[in-house]
Design an enzyme around this catalytic site. Sequence first.
Site, PDB file in Angstrom:
ATOM      1  CD  GLU A 285     -12.021  71.949  15.054  1.00 45.77           C
ATOM      2  OE1 GLU A 285     -12.287  70.728  14.951  1.00 45.77           O
ATOM      3  OE2 GLU A 285     -10.917  72.496  14.504  1.00 45.77           O
TER       4      GLU A 285
ATOM      5  CD  GLU B 130      -7.080  73.489  16.099  1.00 46.16           C
ATOM      6  OE1 GLU B 130      -7.441  72.706  15.266  1.00 46.16           O
ATOM      7  OE2 GLU B 130      -7.802  73.254  17.029  1.00 46.16           O
TER       8      GLU B 130
HETATM    9  C1  FCB Z   1      -9.052  69.922  14.834  1.00 42.35           C
HETATM   10  C2  FCB Z   1      -8.836  69.854  16.389  1.00 42.35           C
HETATM   11  C3  FCB Z   1      -7.488  69.602  16.848  1.00 42.35           C
HETATM   12  C4  FCB Z   1      -6.722  68.799  16.060  1.00 42.35           C
HETATM   13  C5  FCB Z   1      -6.866  69.073  14.521  1.00 42.35           C
HETATM   14  C6  FCB Z   1      -5.848  68.269  13.689  1.00 42.35           C
HETATM   15  O1  FCB Z   1     -10.244  69.565  14.513  1.00 42.35           O
HETATM   16  O2  FCB Z   1      -9.304  70.973  16.898  1.00 42.35           O
HETATM   17  O3  FCB Z   1      -7.625  69.232  18.319  1.00 42.35           O
HETATM   18  O4  FCB Z   1      -6.858  67.459  16.247  1.00 42.35           O
HETATM   19  O5  FCB Z   1      -8.037  69.117  14.125  1.00 42.35           O
END
Ligand code: FCB
Length: 457
Positions: free
Chosen positions: A171, A359
């Site tokens: 990210e 994620e």
């Molecule tokens: C993302 C991050 C991760 C976590 C989630 C909820 O932005 O990559 O580390 O904090 O959000």
Amino acid sequence: MIDPKDLSARFPGDFLFGVATAAFQIEGASKADGRKPSIWDAFSNMPGRVHNRDNGDIACDHYNRLEADLDLIQSMGVKAYRFSIAWPRILPDGTGPINEKGLDFYDRLVDGCKARGIQTFATLYHWDLPLTLMGDGGWTARSTAYAFQRYARIVMERLGDRLDSVATFNEPWCSVWLSHLYGIHAPGERNMEAALAALHHTNLAHGLGVEAIRDAAPSVPVGLVLNAHSIFPGSDGPADRAAMLRAFDFHNGVFFDPVFKGHYPPAFMEALGTQMPEIAEGDLATINRPLDWWGLNYYTPMRVADDPSEGAVFPATVAAPPVEESRTDIGWEICPSALRSLVEELYARYDLPDLYITENGAAYNMGIEDGAVDDQPRLDYYARHLSVCADLVGEGYPLRGYFAWSLMDNFEWAEGYRMRFGLVHVDYETQVRTIKKSGLWYGALAGRFPHGNHKAG
Ligand code: FCB
């Protein structure tokens, strides 16, 4: 409730189901075995930055509980683990001497996964920049990109013979805009020129990192993890639609365009190009190296409206209200269909390789009652988003796997420990882990894979 068995029938037998974490969020042991501070240690020790002044000193104490935590992943039936490597454990000052004990920890982690039949997806940078590098300006300094390249090479020379996959960055939107323009994440800067410098040097570091990885470990698939935003206009009017396109360039295009097309978005350059740092000859070719895969982190959509105020800075948007009523405990709108339209839009705009959802997950903060955690809303969140993933596979998108965020409750950055994203509950007093209802459900799904002849059913 969606039955894991029914859902599993909609994925190919070789679809990968994993869980994800990040070093700073779970490891703790912040001063052990030669580790030095990262920008997140400094940031969280400063009043007013992180909720409750929580920090990463102990976190989930994963550094000292590695074997038990890997047993936990295995016991859940999960076949892949996405974790990040802490640069300040490997090179405590960012450059300079290598700390062998830091490498030893990740050696044990990778070998421990191998022994348990768990695939390893390493991320090299999940935001814990060695604090010493701030002395040169951190990501605003071009030299940090070269320091990252050396770090990437050192890690891959040691682990590259056993890793299943590697990503350069997690990210960059967060480590660039959220950290240098909006001031929410470390180092807490709020300055467009600093942010633009961090942007280009992060992109450059990604490209230099890919070169080093390919050189040191040519057989490990290399990717980049992006939290692409699914952006919607606040209304159908032309001003809001134009705002949406500017927001796309600013939040997505500045990462996707250089990496997958070899240039920055023209409208973005028109507006902010004069404030960009030097883009040296060859930089964009370095950034534009082909990748083996990319990762998408998705949680919630972004809704924007035009900001008509005079002097509004690109992308000149304001937040538009959510459309869906349901939110998770962190306040994020729940909208699974936005994941689908996002993937469709990105594959229409760019020539993208294989995709992993690296994620996806939800913050719900319910605790233990009678020895169990009944987190039905999280289970529903997963089921609805996984159903969209199954649709995308069915439509022919090259989606190969999915990682739940997160294996266990952990340090949620500026929110500290108050926001819980885990499939597993962590009692921070005792470090006892309790698999939540959602974790049992996810394990039942993951445990059905791999199977068969790699066709759905
Ligand atoms: C993302 C991050 C991760 C976590 C989630 C909820 O932005 O990559 O580390 O904090 O959000």
